[in-house]
Design a protein around this motif. Structure first.
Motif, PDB file in Angstrom:
ATOM      1  N   LYS A  71      31.135 -27.783  41.564  1.00  0.00           N
ATOM      2  CA  LYS A  71      31.352 -28.679  40.429  1.00  0.00           C
ATOM      3  C   LYS A  71      32.192 -28.003  39.346  1.00  0.00           C
ATOM      4  O   LYS A  71      33.122 -28.597  38.810  1.00  0.00           O
ATOM      5  N   ASN A  72      31.869 -26.758  39.021  1.00  0.00           N
ATOM      6  CA  ASN A  72      32.623 -26.042  37.990  1.00  0.00           C
ATOM      7  C   ASN A  72      34.068 -25.837  38.407  1.00  0.00           C
ATOM      8  O   ASN A  72      34.980 -25.965  37.590  1.00  0.00           O
ATOM      9  N   THR A 131      35.896 -29.204  37.992  1.00  0.00           N
ATOM     10  CA  THR A 131      36.121 -29.521  36.580  1.00  0.00           C
ATOM     11  C   THR A 131      37.321 -28.737  36.055  1.00  0.00           C
ATOM     12  O   THR A 131      38.222 -29.289  35.418  1.00  0.00           O
ATOM     13  N   SER A 172      34.055 -40.077  40.862  1.00  0.00           N
ATOM     14  CA  SER A 172      33.785 -38.663  40.592  1.00  0.00           C
ATOM     15  C   SER A 172      34.806 -38.076  39.623  1.00  0.00           C
ATOM     16  O   SER A 172      34.466 -37.242  38.788  1.00  0.00           O
ATOM     17  N   TYR A 174      33.927 -36.015  36.177  1.00  0.00           N
ATOM     18  CA  TYR A 174      34.479 -34.726  35.750  1.00  0.00           C
ATOM     19  C   TYR A 174      35.182 -34.857  34.399  1.00  0.00           C
ATOM     20  O   TYR A 174      35.133 -33.933  33.578  1.00  0.00           O
ATOM     21  N   GLU A 231      32.697 -34.484  31.803  1.00  0.00           N
ATOM     22  CA  GLU A 231      32.374 -33.062  31.609  1.00  0.00           C
ATOM     23  C   GLU A 231      33.402 -32.412  30.683  1.00  0.00           C
ATOM     24  O   GLU A 231      33.049 -31.646  29.786  1.00  0.00           O
TER      25      GLU A 231
END
Length: 103
Positions: free
Chosen positions: A2-3, A6, A34, A38, A41
């Motif tokens: 995920k990181n 992003t 998705s 992101y 985020e």
């Protein structure tokens, strides 16, 4: 993962004035939904994004924003350093990103 995504989306957005969400979804093999997760985020991290609606629309980072202007805490710097270190790119590019982010 995920990181990484992003950060990868942030880098991709920084290369273009704006880019369609579908293009980002295809590039990173994720759903369009998705992509927007992101983006949330990124916005939570203080990165001002925008969407341009229409046939030639897309997602972008506001022109007034520069990565260098981002004030990062030590925890944020550690996080970004770890993310950059996990990227599958050569050391010179990793150093370039760290330098650009003031890490």
């Amino acid at each position: 993962m995920k990181n990484y995504l992003t950060f990868a989306i942030l880098l991709e957005l920084s290369k273009h004035e704006y880019i369609p969400a579908k293009n980002l979804a295809d590039k990173f093999e994720i759903s369009t939904r998705s992509v927007y997760r992101y983006l949330n985020e990124l916005e939570s991290a203080g990165i001002p994004t925008f969407t341009k609606i229409g046939k030639n629309g897309g997602i972008g980072i506001k022109k007034t924003f520069a990565l260098e202007s981002l004030t990062l805490s030590d925890q944020d710097k550690d996080f970004l350093t770890n993310v950059i270190n996990t990227l599958n790119i050569d050391g010179a590019k990793k150093d370039y990103f760290k330098d650009k982010l003031g890490l």
